[in-house]
Design an enzyme around this catalytic site. Structure first.
Site, short mmCIF file in Angstrom:
data_model
loop_
_atom_site.label_atom_id
_atom_site.label_comp_id
_atom_site.label_asym_id
_atom_site.label_seq_id
_atom_site.Cartn_x
_atom_site.Cartn_y
_atom_site.Cartn_z
N TYR A 137 -14.50 3.34 44.56
CA TYR A 137 -16.32 3.62 44.23
C TYR A 137 -17.52 3.32 43.11
O TYR A 137 -18.67 2.97 43.67
CB TYR A 137 -15.70 5.01 43.24
CG TYR A 137 -17.23 6.50 43.25
CD1 TYR A 137 -17.43 7.07 44.25
CD2 TYR A 137 -17.13 6.21 42.41
CE1 TYR A 137 -18.37 7.95 44.13
CE2 TYR A 137 -18.75 7.06 42.01
CZ TYR A 137 -19.36 8.03 42.50
OH TYR A 137 -19.79 9.18 42.32
N SER A 195 -24.46 5.72 40.74
CA SER A 195 -23.88 6.22 39.80
C SER A 195 -23.53 5.22 38.62
O SER A 195 -24.13 4.12 38.07
CB SER A 195 -22.69 5.94 40.33
OG SER A 195 -21.15 6.64 39.05
N ALA A 198 -17.61 -0.05 43.03
CA ALA A 198 -17.75 -1.30 44.34
C ALA A 198 -19.00 -0.71 45.68
O ALA A 198 -20.07 -1.55 45.01
CB ALA A 198 -16.22 -1.64 44.91
N SER A 199 -18.62 0.14 45.51
CA SER A 199 -19.60 0.47 47.05
C SER A 199 -20.75 1.02 45.27
O SER A 199 -22.15 0.86 46.04
CB SER A 199 -19.49 2.33 46.81
OG SER A 199 -19.41 3.10 46.25
N LYS A 200 -20.94 2.02 44.87
CA LYS A 200 -22.01 2.24 43.59
C LYS A 200 -22.65 0.51 43.63
O LYS A 200 -23.84 0.68 42.62
CB LYS A 200 -21.77 2.96 42.35
CG LYS A 200 -21.06 4.16 42.99
CD LYS A 200 -22.48 5.12 44.00
CE LYS A 200 -21.80 6.80 44.74
NZ LYS A 200 -22.58 7.01 45.50
N VAL A 223 -23.03 9.71 58.29
CA VAL A 223 -24.02 8.83 58.08
C VAL A 223 -23.08 6.93 58.37
O VAL A 223 -23.63 6.01 58.56
CB VAL A 223 -24.63 8.60 56.54
CG1 VAL A 223 -26.00 9.40 57.22
CG2 VAL A 223 -23.30 8.75 55.59
N1 LIG Z 1 -21.35 14.31 40.93
C1 LIG Z 1 -21.25 13.21 39.79
O1 LIG Z 1 -20.94 13.72 39.39
C2 LIG Z 1 -21.94 12.12 40.27
C3 LIG Z 1 -21.74 10.84 39.84
C4 LIG Z 1 -22.78 10.06 40.30
C5 LIG Z 1 -22.83 9.71 41.55
N2 LIG Z 1 -22.60 10.61 42.32
C6 LIG Z 1 -23.06 10.67 43.20
O2 LIG Z 1 -24.14 11.25 43.98
C7 LIG Z 1 -23.90 11.54 45.57
C8 LIG Z 1 -23.49 13.28 45.98
O3 LIG Z 1 -22.42 13.32 44.84
P1 LIG Z 1 -22.03 15.02 44.79
O4 LIG Z 1 -22.20 15.53 43.61
O5 LIG Z 1 -23.11 15.70 44.98
O6 LIG Z 1 -21.81 15.31 45.88
P2 LIG Z 1 -21.21 16.84 47.19
O7 LIG Z 1 -19.02 15.98 47.09
O8 LIG Z 1 -21.14 17.50 45.90
O9 LIG Z 1 -21.99 16.55 48.43
C9 LIG Z 1 -21.61 15.57 48.82
C10 LIG Z 1 -22.30 15.19 50.41
O10 LIG Z 1 -22.30 14.30 50.90
C11 LIG Z 1 -21.76 14.86 52.65
N3 LIG Z 1 -20.90 13.73 52.99
C12 LIG Z 1 -19.67 13.62 52.52
N4 LIG Z 1 -19.97 12.20 54.08
C13 LIG Z 1 -20.93 12.08 54.49
C14 LIG Z 1 -20.72 10.89 55.79
N5 LIG Z 1 -19.68 10.96 56.26
N6 LIG Z 1 -21.89 11.74 56.20
C15 LIG Z 1 -22.75 12.48 56.04
N7 LIG Z 1 -22.77 13.42 54.35
C16 LIG Z 1 -21.32 12.94 54.64
C17 LIG Z 1 -20.77 15.99 52.31
O11 LIG Z 1 -20.45 16.36 53.51
C18 LIG Z 1 -21.70 16.34 50.27
O12 LIG Z 1 -22.43 17.69 51.73
C19 LIG Z 1 -22.44 10.74 45.83
O13 LIG Z 1 -23.46 9.21 46.57
C20 LIG Z 1 -21.80 10.52 44.25
O14 LIG Z 1 -21.35 9.25 45.04
C21 LIG Z 1 -22.44 11.90 42.04
#
Ligand SMILES: NC(=O)c1ccc[n+]([C@@H]2O[C@H](COP(=O)([O-])OP(=O)(O)OC[C@H]3O[C@@H](n4cnc5c(N)ncnc54)[C@H](O)[C@@H]3O)[C@@H](O)[C@H]2O)c1
Length: 254
Positions: free
Chosen positions: A153, A140, A155-157, A62
């Site tokens: 991270y 986040s 900054a992106s969020k 993406v």
């Molecule tokens: N887990 C947490 O505690 C948490 C907290 C706050 C926010 N988030 C956010 O939630 C979202 C999902 O996180 P998660 O914990 O399920 O992570 P995860 O690592 O379990 O899943 C992330 C998914 O994104 C995919 N991905 C990574 N780079 C990619 C790319 N360039 N193109 C397409 N797909 C890509 C991965 O293959 C994976 O399937 C993220 O944006 C993360 O920053 C997570």
């Protein structure tokens, strides 16, 4: 069902929060385009189809505009115009600012934030034609309160929250709503990776649970329910908002 006749593009749908959102959206009637860089997206497609739902996995980076364009085109050809976009794909690496290589900064910004711009850019024309659409992005609590070690991270969020507000104003008159979610710590492969790199994972798990006033860390489905609400008609008068789903962390900070 809440998302009957909707076509949803869900990025990051191969695992974790994105997979939970893809599965829940399909259960609620959406035809789901699961876009992910990982081949594990095939598993999401298989599970949804076996449960009687509709899903097409398209391997997509993406952060690359040509990948996003191809996924939007192929997904729309199969299921029709996209009217729900869930921006979930994301990565996190720990490194303080004074040690962070520029390439790592750019990589995290590209995957977490530029991807939101690219996916929005390529689904908005169809949404504008339909005069209907919902965009839900996963920010986040780090976009609100940074944690040490994650400048890129955070900054992106934070950028996701700012772009959510900007897009919500620009496209409200087109019938398109734009919201985001700020999760606390969620039990996903991303955090399993963090746990595997520390000497005492059980102690870290206990610390994470304690950090959340509700006494546990989140499950992917906790976030998916919020995404469903923001994608569906029950939130039809909500736009430009950031919903914290965080076990109370942000309430405690404030
Ligand atoms: N887990 C947490 O505690 C948490 C907290 C706050 C926010 N988030 C956010 O939630 C979202 C999902 O996180 P998660 O914990 O399920 O992570 P995860 O690592 O379990 O899943 C992330 C998914 O994104 C995919 N991905 C990574 N780079 C990619 C790319 N360039 N193109 C397409 N797909 C890509 C991965 O293959 C994976 O399937 C993220 O944006 C993360 O920053 C997570």
């Amino acid at each position: 069902m809440r998302l009957d006749n909707r076509v949803a593009l869900v990025s990051g749908a191969a695992m974790g929060i994105g997979k939970a959102i893809a599965v829940l959206f399909a259960q609620e009637g959406a035809r789901v385009i699961a876009a992910d860089i990982s081949e594990q997206g095939h598993e999401t497609e298989r599970e949804i189809r076996e449960a009687g739902g509709q899903c097409l996995f398209i391997r997509t980076d993406v952060s690359q505009e040509n990948h996003v364009q191809a996924a939007v085109r192929a997904g729309s050809e199969r299921f029709g115009p996209i009217d729900v976009l869930a921006n979930v794909a994301g990565i996190a690496h720990e490194k303080p600012a004074h040690e962070l290589p520029l390439e790592d900064w750019q990589h995290v910004l590209n995957v977490n934030l530029t991807s939101m711009f690219l996916c929005a850019k390529h689904v908005l024309p169809a949404m504008m034609k339909l005069h209907r659409g919902a965009i839900v992005s996963i920010s986040s609590i780090q976009g609100l309160f940074g944690f040490p070690g994650y400048p890129h991270y955070a900054a992106s969020k934070g950028g996701i929250i700012a772009m959510t507000r900007q897009l919500s104003r620009e496209y409200a008159a087109e019938g398109i709503r734009v919201n985001c979610i700020a999760p606390g710590t969620v039990d996903t492969p991303m955090n399993h990776g963090v746990l595997s790199r520390v000497p005492d994972p059980e102690a870290l798990k206990a610390a994470w649970a304690k950090m959340h006033p509700l006494g546990r860390f989140g499950r992917p489905i906790d976030i998916a329910y919020g995404a469903l609400f923001l994608a569906g008609d029950e939130s039809s008068w909500i736009t430009g908002q950031c919903l914290a789903i965080d076990g109370g962390v942000s309430a405690r900070v404030l």
